[in-house]
Design a protein around this motif. Structure first.
Motif, PDB file in Angstrom:
ATOM      1  N   SER A  62       0.669  -1.131   0.077  1.00  0.00           N
ATOM      2  CA  SER A  62      -0.042   0.092   0.115  1.00  0.00           C
ATOM      3  C   SER A  62       0.797   1.316  -0.209  1.00  0.00           C
ATOM      4  O   SER A  62       2.008   1.426   0.435  1.00  0.00           O
ATOM      5  CB  SER A  62      -0.754  -0.006   1.117  1.00  0.00           C
ATOM      6  N   PHE A  63       0.435   2.377  -0.489  1.00  0.00           N
ATOM      7  CA  PHE A  63       0.766   3.814  -0.379  1.00  0.00           C
ATOM      8  C   PHE A  63       1.161   4.028   1.073  1.00  0.00           C
ATOM      9  O   PHE A  63       0.041   4.033   1.784  1.00  0.00           O
ATOM     10  CB  PHE A  63      -0.115   4.750  -0.943  1.00  0.00           C
ATOM     11  N   ARG A  64       2.236   4.597   1.421  1.00  0.00           N
ATOM     12  CA  ARG A  64       2.636   4.886   2.952  1.00  0.00           C
ATOM     13  C   ARG A  64       2.617   6.335   3.199  1.00  0.00           C
ATOM     14  O   ARG A  64       2.818   6.696   4.262  1.00  0.00           O
ATOM     15  CB  ARG A  64       3.578   4.094   3.376  1.00  0.00           C
ATOM     16  N   GLY A  65       2.848   7.261   2.127  1.00  0.00           N
ATOM     17  CA  GLY A  65       3.095   8.647   2.207  1.00  0.00           C
ATOM     18  C   GLY A  65       4.284   9.121   2.157  1.00  0.00           C
ATOM     19  O   GLY A  65       5.411   8.190   1.641  1.00  0.00           O
ATOM     20  N   PRO A  66       4.789  10.172   2.871  1.00  0.00           N
ATOM     21  CA  PRO A  66       6.134  10.696   2.677  1.00  0.00           C
ATOM     22  C   PRO A  66       7.260   9.601   3.011  1.00  0.00           C
ATOM     23  O   PRO A  66       6.960   9.111   4.034  1.00  0.00           O
ATOM     24  CB  PRO A  66       6.101  12.112   3.315  1.00  0.00           C
ATOM     25  N   PRO A  67       8.353   9.543   2.260  1.00  0.00           N
ATOM     26  CA  PRO A  67       9.262   8.694   2.850  1.00  0.00           C
ATOM     27  C   PRO A  67      10.398   9.379   3.924  1.00  0.00           C
ATOM     28  O   PRO A  67      10.264  10.827   4.006  1.00  0.00           O
ATOM     29  CB  PRO A  67      10.075   8.249   1.811  1.00  0.00           C
ATOM     30  N   PRO A  68      10.854   8.814   4.934  1.00  0.00           N
ATOM     31  CA  PRO A  68      11.627   9.703   5.965  1.00  0.00           C
ATOM     32  C   PRO A  68      12.728  10.325   5.184  1.00  0.00           C
ATOM     33  O   PRO A  68      13.324   9.832   4.309  1.00  0.00           O
ATOM     34  CB  PRO A  68      12.197   8.741   6.825  1.00  0.00           C
ATOM     35  N   GLN A  69      13.233  11.478   5.659  1.00  0.00           N
ATOM     36  CA  GLN A  69      14.357  12.258   5.182  1.00  0.00           C
ATOM     37  C   GLN A  69      15.465  11.478   4.892  1.00  0.00           C
ATOM     38  O   GLN A  69      16.404  11.662   4.077  1.00  0.00           O
ATOM     39  CB  GLN A  69      14.742  13.553   6.018  1.00  0.00           C
ATOM     40  N   GLY A  70      15.742  10.485   5.958  1.00  0.00           N
ATOM     41  CA  GLY A  70      17.026   9.754   5.984  1.00  0.00           C
ATOM     42  C   GLY A  70      16.880   8.966   4.533  1.00  0.00           C
ATOM     43  O   GLY A  70      18.029   8.815   4.039  1.00  0.00           O
ATOM     44  N   GLN A  71      15.952   8.549   4.364  1.00  0.00           N
ATOM     45  CA  GLN A  71      15.859   7.648   2.920  1.00  0.00           C
ATOM     46  C   GLN A  71      16.014   8.577   1.849  1.00  0.00           C
ATOM     47  O   GLN A  71      16.856   8.245   0.778  1.00  0.00           O
ATOM     48  CB  GLN A  71      14.458   6.997   2.974  1.00  0.00           C
ATOM     49  N   GLU A  72      15.538   9.668   1.897  1.00  0.00           N
ATOM     50  CA  GLU A  72      16.049  10.805   0.618  1.00  0.00           C
ATOM     51  C   GLU A  72      17.581  10.959   0.508  1.00  0.00           C
ATOM     52  O   GLU A  72      18.024  11.038  -0.379  1.00  0.00           O
ATOM     53  CB  GLU A  72      15.188  11.999   0.907  1.00  0.00           C
ATOM     54  N   ILE A  73      17.908  11.082   1.862  1.00  0.00           N
ATOM     55  CA  ILE A  73      19.419  11.548   1.823  1.00  0.00           C
ATOM     56  C   ILE A  73      20.377  10.103   1.211  1.00  0.00           C
ATOM     57  O   ILE A  73      21.437  10.144   0.412  1.00  0.00           O
ATOM     58  CB  ILE A  73      19.874  11.770   3.167  1.00  0.00           C
ATOM     59  N   LEU A  74      19.875   9.118   1.910  1.00  0.00           N
ATOM     60  CA  LEU A  74      20.536   7.811   1.308  1.00  0.00           C
ATOM     61  C   LEU A  74      20.489   7.282   0.093  1.00  0.00           C
ATOM     62  O   LEU A  74      21.411   6.915  -0.534  1.00  0.00           O
ATOM     63  CB  LEU A  74      20.192   6.597   2.089  1.00  0.00           C
ATOM     64  N   HIS A  75      19.303   8.056  -0.579  1.00  0.00           N
ATOM     65  CA  HIS A  75      19.030   7.571  -2.238  1.00  0.00           C
ATOM     66  C   HIS A  75      19.663   8.618  -3.144  1.00  0.00           C
ATOM     67  O   HIS A  75      20.267   8.376  -4.069  1.00  0.00           O
ATOM     68  CB  HIS A  75      17.546   7.470  -2.272  1.00  0.00           C
ATOM     69  N   PHE A  76      19.541   9.859  -2.714  1.00  0.00           N
ATOM     70  CA  PHE A  76      19.708  10.950  -3.589  1.00  0.00           C
ATOM     71  C   PHE A  76      20.969  11.927  -3.116  1.00  0.00           C
ATOM     72  O   PHE A  76      21.127  12.937  -3.677  1.00  0.00           O
ATOM     73  CB  PHE A  76      18.393  11.784  -4.073  1.00  0.00           C
ATOM     74  N   GLU A  77      21.230  11.803  -1.835  1.00  0.00           N
ATOM     75  CA  GLU A  77      22.536  12.556  -1.144  1.00  0.00           C
ATOM     76  C   GLU A  77      21.851  14.037  -1.213  1.00  0.00           C
ATOM     77  O   GLU A  77      22.481  14.992  -0.797  1.00  0.00           O
ATOM     78  CB  GLU A  77      23.693  12.741  -2.325  1.00  0.00           C
TER      79      GLU A  77
END
Length: 447
Positions: A317-332
Motif C-alpha cells: 500500500s501507499f504509505r505517504g512521504p518517505p523519511p528524510q533519511g531515505q531521501e538522503i541515502l538515495h539522492f544525497e
C-alpha cells in the motif's frame, strides 16, 4: 574492525560516578556492530540496545535515556532519522543528545544528518576512543532552548526549470514591502495562459459575479493581492512539478498538492484566530513547505515514487512521504534542501526561507521568525495527520486530532506571547479543519 584501545586506562574512560548514571540507547541492525558498540560503551555507561526502528521507539517511550546513538540505514526501509524524529516528538526528548553512527560520513552526509536533528556524527568503523569522546562531549555541552539548524549547502542541486511566473509571483507574495498590485498585474499579464485562466476562474460560478471581469488588473483588485498570489502559486506549482506520468506518480503528486493546500489553509485561518498580522504569508508558507518534494518527484521520477510505497515494487500500500533519511541515502539530498533551493531561485523573503528551512523542526527557528514558522509547522502536522484525504473525516475524529496535537511540543511556540493557551489553540485547530477538505477540493479543482 580495528580497535585502537584494547585496554583503556582508568584515566581515559572514567569521568566520575555521574557517568555511570547515564543511560544510552544504541540502535544498530548489524549483529557484529551492535555487540562491538555494547563492549565499547558498557564499561562507562548503562547501555540498552535495539536493532530496528519500532523496537527503538517503543523503548524510548518506556524508558528514560540521556543519549541516543542511532545507525542511519536500518531494516525494513526505515532509518535512524525516522527514529530520531519520532523520539523528538516525545515529551522530555526535545534536546536529548543524538549521535548518528553511520558509514555515510562524507562532509555532505554529515551536513544532512546535523540538519535532520542529530547533534554529532561518527563514521563507521568507529573506535572506542571516538565514541566515548563524542558521548562525553555531548553530555558536557549545555542544553540550549534555541538552537539554529546548520546552514544548508545548495551546491550540486539540479532543479527542474522554474517558470518565470512562479519566480515573480513567489517573490511578490513573500515580500516584506507593501502589496504591489501593479507589479503583480504586470507579472500575470506576461503569461497569457495564466492570465486567461485567472479571468475564467473569477468569472466562474464559484464567485457568482454580477458583472463579468475582463482584465487581470480588475481580477487582482477584486480578489485582493494575496489571494491572487496564492491562487496563482497553487496552479503554477502544480503544473510545473508534474512528476512521473504513471498512476503512482500522479498519486504522489496529488498527495503533495492536497496536503500543501491543506497546510496553507490551516496556517492562514489559525493566523487570523491568534492575531498574526500576515495570514497571507502563512498561507504561502504552507504552499511552499513541500515544494522540495515536488522538485524531487520531477527530478528523480520513478525512483522517488518507489519510496512512497511500503514495498519498492509498489505491490504494497501507499504509505505517504518517505523519511528524510531515505531521501538522503538515495539522492544525497532531501526535500528540505531542495525546497530551499527552489525558494532561493524564486527570490522568496527571509521569512519564507525560514519556513522552508525549519517547518519540520520549528524549535530551531530563530525567535525573529516566530510565530510564523511554528504556525506552518502545526498546520503541516495537521495536514499529515490525515490517513486518507479522500475520507469525509480523515483525522479519525476530533478527539484523535486533539490527542495528536497535545503531544506536539510546537504548539507552545505558537502561543508564546499570545493571550491564549495551548488547549485553546488546539480547539481552534480542530474547529478550523471542519471546512478544510471542502476548501482544498475547491482550490485544486479550480487550479
Amino acid at each position: 574492525m580495528p580497535r585502537d584501545i584494547v585496554g583503556a586506562t582508568q584515566e581515559e574512560t572514567d569521568t566520575g560516578e555521574d557517568r555511570e548514571a547515564v543511560r544510552l540507547l544504541v540502535v544498530e541492525d548489524n549483529d557484529v556492530t551492535r555487540r562491538l558498540l555494547r563492549r565499547m560503551l558498557e564499561d562507562a555507561y548503562q547501555v540498552d540496545m535495539a536493532e530496528e526502528a519500532g523496537e527503538a521507539i517503543q523503548q524510548a517511550e518506556e524508558e528514560a535515556y540521556d543519549v541516543f546513538i542511532l545507525d542511519v540505514n536500518l531494516k525494513d526501509r526505515r532509518t535512524g532519522v525516522e527514529v530520531l524524529q519520532a523520539v523528538r516528538r516525545m515529551e522530555g526528548y526535545g534536546s536529548t543528545p543524538a549521535v548518528a553512527c553511520t558509514a555515510y560520513a562524507l562532509d555532505d552526509h554529515r551536513e544532512h544528518f546535523l540538519r535532520a536533528g542529530f547533534d554529532d556524527v561518527v563514521a563507521k568503523p568507529v573506535t572506542k576512543r571516538e565514541i566515548l569522546d563524542v558521548v562525553d562531549q555531548r553530555l558536557e555541552e549545555p542544553i540550549s532552548s534555541e538552537v539554529e539548524a546548520p546552514e544548508i549547502s545548495l551546491s550540486g542541486i539540479e532543479l527542474p526549470p522554474i517558470p518565470t511566473t512562479l519566480i515573480e509571483v513567489a517573490s511578490l507574495a513573500s515580500s516584506p514591502e507593501s502589496p504591489d498590485v501593479e507589479a503583480l498585474t504586470e507579472a500575470l499579464q506576461k503569461d497569457a495562459v495564466v492570465s486567461q485562466w485567472l479571468i475564467r476562474h473569477i468569472n466562474s460560478a464559484y464567485y457568482s459575479m454580477r458583472e463579468s471581469i475582463d482584465t487581470v488588473e480588475r481580477a487582482v483588485r477584486y480578489l485582493g493581492f494575496q489571494p491572487v498570489c496564492n491562487l496563482i502559486l497553487t496552479k503554477v506549482i502544480g503544473e510545473s512539478f508534474s512528476g512521473a506520468e504513471e498512476p503512482e506518480g500522479e498519486q504522489v503528486q496529488q498527495y503533495i498538492m492536497k496536503t500543501s493546500v491543506l497546510a496553507a489553509y490551516v496556517a492562514r485561518e489559525l493566523s487570523k484566530e491568534i492575531g498574526f498580522e500576515e495570514p497571507g504569508v502563512a498561507y504561502t508558507g504552507g504552499i511552499f513547505a513541500q515544494i522540495g518534494r515536488l522538485a524531487l518527484l520531477e527530478d528523480e521520477g520513478e525512483t522517488y515514487v518507489d519510496l512512497w510505497f511500503e514495498e519498492q515494487d509498489r505491490s504494497a500500500s501507499f504509505r505517504g512521504p518517505p523519511p528524510q533519511g531515505q531521501e538522503i541515502l538515495h539522492f544525497e539530498e532531501d526535500y528540505v534542501q531542495n525546497g530551499l533551493a527552489v525558494g532561493k531561485a524564486c527570490g522568496v523573503s527571509d521569512k519564507l526561507q525560514a519556513v522552508l528551512r525549519a517547518h519540520h523542526r520549528p524549535a530551531r527557528a530563530r525567535t525573529a521568525f516566530r510565530p510564523l514558522v511554528p504556525l506552518v509547522a502545526v498546520a503541516f502536522k495537521v495536514a499529515h495527520h490525515a490517513d486518507d484525504l479522500e475520507d469525509e473525516n480523515p483525522w479519525d475524529g476530533e478527539e484523535a486530532l486533539a490527542r495528536d496535537l497535545q503531544g506536539f511540543q510546537v504548539t507552545r511556540h505558537v502561543v508564546e506571547g499570545q493571550p491564549l493557551s495551548e488547549r485553546k489553540l488546539i480547539a481552534l485547530v480542530v474547529d478550523i479543519v471542519g471546512d478544510a477538505i471542502e476548501f482544498v477540493d475547491e482550490v485544486l479543482d479550480a487550479a
